[in-house]
Design a protein around this motif. Structure first.
Motif, short mmCIF file in Angstrom:
data_model
loop_
_atom_site.label_atom_id
_atom_site.label_comp_id
_atom_site.label_asym_id
_atom_site.label_seq_id
_atom_site.Cartn_x
_atom_site.Cartn_y
_atom_site.Cartn_z
N LYS B 7 131.19 11.78 6.91
CA LYS B 7 130.12 12.38 7.71
C LYS B 7 129.05 12.99 6.79
O LYS B 7 127.85 12.77 6.98
N ASN B 11 125.27 11.78 6.39
CA ASN B 11 124.24 12.77 6.70
C ASN B 11 123.17 12.87 5.62
O ASN B 11 122.01 13.10 5.92
N ARG B 57 122.21 20.35 6.93
CA ARG B 57 122.29 19.43 8.08
C ARG B 57 123.42 19.87 9.03
O ARG B 57 123.26 19.94 10.23
N ASP B 61 123.19 21.08 12.86
CA ASP B 61 123.93 20.33 13.89
C ASP B 61 125.01 21.18 14.58
O ASP B 61 125.49 20.81 15.64
N GLY B 62 125.43 22.26 13.94
CA GLY B 62 126.56 23.03 14.46
C GLY B 62 127.88 22.28 14.26
O GLY B 62 128.81 22.40 15.05
N TRP B 63 127.94 21.52 13.19
CA TRP B 63 129.09 20.64 12.94
C TRP B 63 130.40 21.42 12.78
O TRP B 63 131.45 20.98 13.26
N ASP B 64 130.35 22.56 12.11
CA ASP B 64 131.59 23.30 11.84
C ASP B 64 132.32 23.63 13.14
O ASP B 64 133.54 23.51 13.22
N ALA B 65 131.55 24.04 14.14
CA ALA B 65 132.16 24.38 15.43
C ALA B 65 132.84 23.16 16.03
O ALA B 65 133.98 23.23 16.51
N PHE B 66 132.16 22.02 15.97
CA PHE B 66 132.75 20.81 16.53
C PHE B 66 134.02 20.43 15.77
O PHE B 66 135.05 20.12 16.38
N VAL B 68 136.08 22.26 13.90
CA VAL B 68 137.22 23.16 14.13
C VAL B 68 137.78 22.97 15.54
O VAL B 68 138.99 22.93 15.73
N ALA B 69 136.88 22.80 16.51
CA ALA B 69 137.35 22.55 17.88
C ALA B 69 138.14 21.24 17.94
O ALA B 69 139.04 21.09 18.76
N ALA B 70 137.79 20.30 17.06
CA ALA B 70 138.48 19.01 17.05
C ALA B 70 139.83 19.07 16.33
O ALA B 70 140.55 18.08 16.31
N ASP B 204 133.32 33.72 12.45
CA ASP B 204 133.10 33.24 13.81
C ASP B 204 132.12 32.09 13.77
O ASP B 204 131.06 32.20 13.14
N LEU B 205 132.46 30.98 14.42
CA LEU B 205 131.58 29.80 14.34
C LEU B 205 130.73 29.65 15.60
O LEU B 205 131.11 30.07 16.65
#
Lengths: 281, 205
Positions: B7, B11, B57, B61-66, B68-70, B204-205
């Protein structure tokens, strides 16, 4: 009916805002609509469920297990659409498939491309070139392509036109055909939630105001329009009132009103508005 | 891990042409001058700029939140950032090795390359925890401040050890300073990794 998500006493303090003792559950086979105005604490609660923020106290169980103890495989059973997108905008659907097959244990490429086709999304276009509706559908395609049993959706229909919103609601209806599944969906668009949800959780200023079955709320509350004097006669029944130029409207408890008193059906939006903007009698 | 690295790679791909351009230009400059100094110095920028672009990037995108949620662990997320930095800098290091063979004075060239390898590691080691803690925008400024402080501290230590006439230090054996900087770089990366993981685990993400 057991719960896929169970939240008890969730508390989280921020500067100028606190989530206070939030308790509700997402039963198996049910869609829970999570409503509240901007900044009420919906996203904070959802982020807590997903393990993105750490609450100061309380517990969150997903599939009967503490959210912090979920394995990677169990986490894959949670599909998410986060309000801010959270997908890499420089990537295409093909790129995302290549990336996500290494991230989710049960990533299903054929299901993913099936949704991409169904939503008429391009394979070779970067996400940043998608419209808002396309992004939301794309995020939903991702959430539905890794064997999720529970969807946690933060404002998935925000900013979408009615047609796109309806398409998303159709997808969620389809998802709920399997009764082991659940959906927790937050939205400002209460009419969408009214169509879809079995339960409503309403949060205001960090506190959960109500959590109940949607039909129970319809049975419990009604709107009564009358003069202030007349409303005072039924003081015990009045939950909140709103003064108008030609009288007042009040959210009332049906059970505490005589059967012959005329009332109107209280929609979820009415209930929410009276709780947020209404005043006590 | 493979997914996270893939990713990040995809990116930064659109920006890669710029880096390749600088890479080639400074490689040619060093090759023509038969001195790896120019390219090795620029490799420090590679150690910072490419990972910074990838993290910037991700932040947008807020990738970290996605992720960790994944189900991606926060530790793995942090390690992937360090690994990606390593992958960004390794081609520059390999090119530096080629430049050593083209150099007029190979011993001095080795010393130069080792020195800047260490400097690159220190820069990356400083960058990561700053980005994890303060976000990318603030970190760009903080990185300059912290690196200046490190440089000032190193200069002060030099003055303490060798007196005010720092020129004396250049009479040290050729490999002392490069080895010290390289060693400091390795230690800084190890410490930075531990700090970076800790920061992401509590964030906190």
């Amino acid at each position: 009916m057991s719960d896929n998500i169970c939240i008890k006493g969730l508390t989280k303090q921020f500067k100028g805002f606190a989530l206070q003792d939030v308790t509700f559950s997402v039963p198996r086979g049910a869609v829970v609509g999570f409503i509240g105005e901007n900044g009420a604490g919906k996203s904070t609660t959802i982020k807590s469920i997903l393990g993105l923020i750490r609450p100061e106290s309380g517990s969150i169980e997903v599939f009967g297990k503490d959210v912090g103890a979920l394995t990677k495989e169990e986490r894959g059973r949670l599909g998410t659409v986060l309000g801010d997108g959270s997908l890499p905008e420089n990537l295409t659907a093909k790129d995302m498939d290549a990336v996500l097959r290494h991230i989710f244990v049960h990533w299903d490429s054929s299901a993913f491309y099936g949704y991409i086709d169904r939503f008429s999304l391009p394979n070779d276009k970067k996400i940043k070139e998608f419209s808002r509706g396309m992004r939301q559908k794309f995020a939903l395609a991702v959430a539905l392509s890794h064997g999720a049993d529970v969807l946690v959706l933060d404002e998935p229909t925000a900013g979408l036109d009615p047609v796109a919103r309806d398409e998303i609601l159709d997808i969620l209806y389809d998802f709920m055909q399997d009764e082991r599944r659940s959906v927790l969906i937050s939205s400002h668009i209460v009419s969408d939630l009214e169509k879809l949800c079995d339960y409503i959780a309403f949060i205001h200023q960090g506190k959960l105001i109500l959590f109940d079955e949607k039909d129970a709320l319809y049975e419990k509350y009604a709107v009564m329009r009358a003069s202030l004097e007349r409303l005072r006669d039924y003081k015990d029944a009045v939950v909140a009132l709103h003064r108008g130029e030609f009288g007042a409207g009040a959210l009332v408890l049906r059970a505490k009103l005589p059967a012959d008193v005329p009332t109107e059906r209280a929609g979820i939006e009415d209930i929410m508005l009276y709780f947020v903007r209404g005043e006590k009698l | 891990m493979k997914g996270l690295l893939l990713k990040s790679w995809k990116n930064v791909l659109p920006m890669l042409a710029y880096y390749v351009f600088f890479f080639v230009v400074f490689f040619i400059v060093s090759a023509v001058n038969r001195d790896p100094l120019y390219f090795a110095a620029v490799s420090v920028a590679f150690a910072v700029a490419v990972p910074l672009a990838a993290m910037s990037r991700d932040e947008t995108d807020g990738w970290d939140a996605f992720a960790v949620a994944a189900g991606v662990s926060r530790g793995k997320l942090a390690v992937s950032r360090y690994l990606f930095s390593l992958f960004c800098i390794v081609p520059a290091w390999l090119a530096s090795v080629v430049l050593i063979f083209l150099a007029e004075d190979r011993l001095e060239a080795v010393a130069t390359v080792l020195l800047f390898m260490g400097a690159g590691m220190i820069a990356a080691a400083v960058l990561m925890p700053l980005c994890f803690r303060f976000g990318i925008e603030k970190s760009r400024v903080l990185l300059i401040v912290v690196l200046l402080l490190i440089f000032a501290a190193a200069f002060a230590v030099g003055v303490l050890l060798f007196g005010e006439d720092l020129g004396v230090s250049w009479n040290l054996p050729l490999f002392v300073l490069p080895c010290v900087v390289l060693g400091a770089g390795v230690l800084a990366v190890a410490a930075s990794l531990l700090i970076g993981i800790r920061i992401l685990q509590t964030k906190d993400l």
